[in-house]
Design an enzyme around this catalytic site. Structure first.
Site, PDB file in Angstrom:
ATOM      1  N   GLU A   1      27.607  42.947  85.417  1.00  0.00           N
ATOM      2  CA  GLU A   1      27.112  41.571  85.351  1.00  0.00           C
ATOM      3  C   GLU A   1      27.513  40.937  86.671  1.00  0.00           C
ATOM      4  O   GLU A   1      28.652  40.532  86.861  1.00  0.00           O
ATOM      5  CB  GLU A   1      27.739  40.873  84.134  1.00  0.00           C
ATOM      6  CG  GLU A   1      26.943  39.691  83.655  1.00  0.00           C
ATOM      7  CD  GLU A   1      27.503  38.399  84.178  1.00  0.00           C
ATOM      8  OE1 GLU A   1      26.913  37.892  85.169  1.00  0.00           O
ATOM      9  OE2 GLU A   1      28.494  37.912  83.644  1.00  0.00           O
TER      10      GLU A   1
ATOM     11  N   CYS B   1      28.046  32.250  87.617  1.00  0.00           N
ATOM     12  CA  CYS B   1      27.006  33.156  88.101  1.00  0.00           C
ATOM     13  C   CYS B   1      25.641  32.614  87.733  1.00  0.00           C
ATOM     14  O   CYS B   1      24.638  32.983  88.331  1.00  0.00           O
ATOM     15  CB  CYS B   1      27.225  34.569  87.587  1.00  0.00           C
ATOM     16  SG  CYS B   1      27.331  34.631  85.822  1.00  0.00           S
TER      17      CYS B   1
HETATM   18  C1  UN1 Z   1      29.531  33.675  84.437  1.00  0.00           C
HETATM   19  O1  UN1 Z   1      29.390  32.760  85.246  1.00  0.00           O
HETATM   20  O2  UN1 Z   1      30.016  34.781  84.790  1.00  0.00           O
HETATM   21  O3  UN1 Z   1      25.635  30.905  80.785  1.00  0.00           O
HETATM   22  C2  UN1 Z   1      29.226  33.552  82.988  1.00  0.00           C
HETATM   23  C3  UN1 Z   1      26.693  30.449  81.250  1.00  0.00           C
HETATM   24  C4  UN1 Z   1      27.989  30.837  80.582  1.00  0.00           C
HETATM   25  C5  UN1 Z   1      28.488  32.144  81.105  1.00  0.00           C
HETATM   26  C6  UN1 Z   1      28.579  32.261  82.583  1.00  0.00           C
HETATM   27  N1  UN1 Z   1      27.762  30.935  79.171  1.00  0.00           N
HETATM   28  O4  UN1 Z   1      26.722  29.688  82.202  1.00  0.00           O
END
Ligand code: UN1
Length: 519
Positions: free
Chosen positions: A268, A302
């Site tokens: 990921e 992310c």
């Molecule tokens: C991340 O930034 O690694 O959808 C995860 C989202 C959160 C998860 C982010 N539920 O922004």
């Protein structure tokens, strides 16, 4: 730096003061920053919170051996009983929701509401995993041979190596560990050295509950440098699955190492997420969502919205409103509940932010707001604060820096005339995590989600909501350089199990498939 260090109350309330690997009596770098210790600094002040001892090659080996043994025992526990343990873990997090969320906030820098939201995400996935523990469904299929049966079953996989990033120091482990546990796997968690305290507090709770149930080594932590611990883990065949969250660069390295030993990888990685805004959209909704998507977590998700692709007919007005909204965002101590944006994690992140802004300007981008450090004053004088930033691309939309993921609150604005071009622009980056369109027309929404694949090429595609803040019930992850992995909801549990196809002959004749005769 030699002044005496005061112990933060959260370290007391979460019982980190008594944890054998946490050193709270620290005076500064000289004594504690060494090969076997890391000093954790609060991003809001850059002052030390505590120091944490690091694992060595020997302790890594010991942890791995214990995880292999823990797996052998745990995989024999019926799956619904495994779910019962996870239910107790979820409930234990409910009891510390506010404190653990605040620790996330103190150590990582996201605002308290988001820190609590993150722990809630772990509680949610625990609930999900409890239900899943009764639904590890296989299939039966008709055999082509008389008096034969065929079925497919899902079996526990083994110890799972979970490598997490600093930005979701609790929930990303939760997504992996809660599912892995109901699937019958043991977990070894290698957290970011920028957020080991959250990892210790989080893992200690799960570990205690597992220990009470007779499985003391089900959830373990290995805290160490990439050289000593990370490299060994990714090359170690005793981990049939490595689940890694982080940069595309890290994922390329981990993916290659795990593939070399023919292990499984769940990656990921980075995103470069865009929001498309059509002229017929509810612009009020689009505005609020865009601010949350780009400024939330100070741009360190992310899923952060990094590019705004807006129809040229509404661009000037909308961007003017966005700039106004940005300028009202209160920046400061992430634990202060009136604050909307905390600091970046490190001074290095601030430098990357500054470098991206400078490159954008040099490439013809127009800085509309932000673009510089921020000093909230008071206790936060020495923190890693920056202003949320909007940069408008030149008329020809040529802004190479926008193709990169900079983990900071910088939003690049592009304009378009036709939706087709907007979708092309949104797809035209290496990463493929999250995407969003704001529109009042179902035809445009359907075009964006086209079942032919001609729409968004991302793992996540939203209509009339932003790119970040996904619920746990859906599969989370993305395509292209984002790594292709899926975590969290839907059928992501299958990554933590091995599939077995079984054919059973309940007759007394040898019947070969494909009609082969062998007499
Ligand atoms: C991340 O930034 O690694 O959808 C995860 C989202 C959160 C998860 C982010 N539920 O922004």
């Amino acid at each position: 730096m030699t002044q005496a260090h005061t112990i933060h109350p959260l370290l007391e309330s979460l019982d980190l003061v008594n944890h054998p690997r946490v050193v709270t009596d620290i005076r500064g770098d000289e004594t504690h920053e060494s090969d076997n210790m890391v000093v954790v600094r609060a991003p809001a002040t850059n002052q030390p919170i505590a120091a944490v001892t690091l694992d060595s090659a020997e302790s890594y080996e010991d942890i791995t051996i214990r995880s292999v043994e823990a797996f052998k025992k745990w995989c024999t526990v019926p799956a619904p009983a495994r779910g019962d343990l996870v239910r107790r873990i979820g409930n234990a997090y409910r009891e510390v929701l506010e404190d653990l969320g605040s620790l996330v906030s103190l150590e990582m820098g996201k605002i308290k509401a988001e820190g609590i939201g993150e722990v809630q995400e772990t509680i949610d996935i625990a609930d999900f995993a409890v239900g899943q523990s009764r639904m590890l469904y296989g299939k039966t299929m008709p055999s082509e041979r008389p008096l034969h049966a065929m079925k497919e079953q899902w079996l526990p996989l083994g110890p799972v190596g979970i490598i997490t990033a600093f930005n979701f120091p609790n929930a990303v482990w939760g997504w992996n560990a809660m599912l892995a546990a109901v699937c019958g796997d043991s977990c070894v968690w290698k957290p970011s050295l920028l957020a080991p305290l959250t990892a210790i507090a989080t893992n200690t709770i799960a570990q205690r509950i597992a220990e009470e149930a007779g499985h003391p080594d089900l959830f373990q932590l290995v805290i160490g440098t990439d050289d000593v611990v990370g490299e060994t883990m990714i090359h170690d065949k005793r981990y049939p699955l490595i689940s890694a969250t982080g940069s595309c660069r890290m994922g390329r390295h981990v993916g290659a190492a795990v593939a070399q030993r023919l292990g499984k990888c769940l990656l990921e990685l980075g995103g470069n997420n865009a929001v498309i805004i059509e002229p017929d959209a509810n612009l009020d909704l689009a505005l609020k969502s865009t601010v949350f998507g780009s400024v939330g977590t100070a741009g360190q998700r992310c899923t952060t919205s990094r590019r705004l692709i807006i129809h040229e007919s509404i661009a000037d007005d909308f961007v003017a409103k966005l700039v106004k909204a940005y300028e009202t965002v209160r920046i400061g101590d992430p634990l202060d509940e009136t604050v909307l944006m905390g600091p970046l994690r490190t001074e290095g992140s601030v430098e990357q932010y500054e470098s991206a802004v400078a490159q954008a300007k040099a490439q013809g981008g127009e800085l509309l707001t932000g673009g510089e450090r921020h000093n909230p004053g008071g206790d936060c004088e020495g923190g890693n604060f920056v202003k949320p930033t909007i940069i408008r691309a030149p008329k020809d939309n040529n802004l190479p820096i926008a193709l990169e993921e900079t983990f900071a609150p910088i939003l690049y604005v592009f304009t378009y005339t036709n939706l087709e071009d907007a979708i092309d622009m949104q797809n035209n980056v290496d990463q493929g995590l999250s995407s969003a369109i704001f529109t009042g027309a179902s035809a445009s929404a359907e075009r964006f989600l086209s079942p032919t694949g001609a729409g968004s090429d991302c793992g996540i595609a939203n209509v009339n909501l932003g790119t970040s803040g996904a619920e746990i019930g859906g599969a989370f992850g993305g395509e292209k350089d984002t790594g292709g992995g899926r975590e969290s909801g839907s059928d992501s549990w299958k990554s933590y199990m091995r599939r077995q196809t079984c054919t059973i002959n309940h007759g007394s004749e040898l019947t070969l498939a494909q009609g082969i005769r062998f007499e």
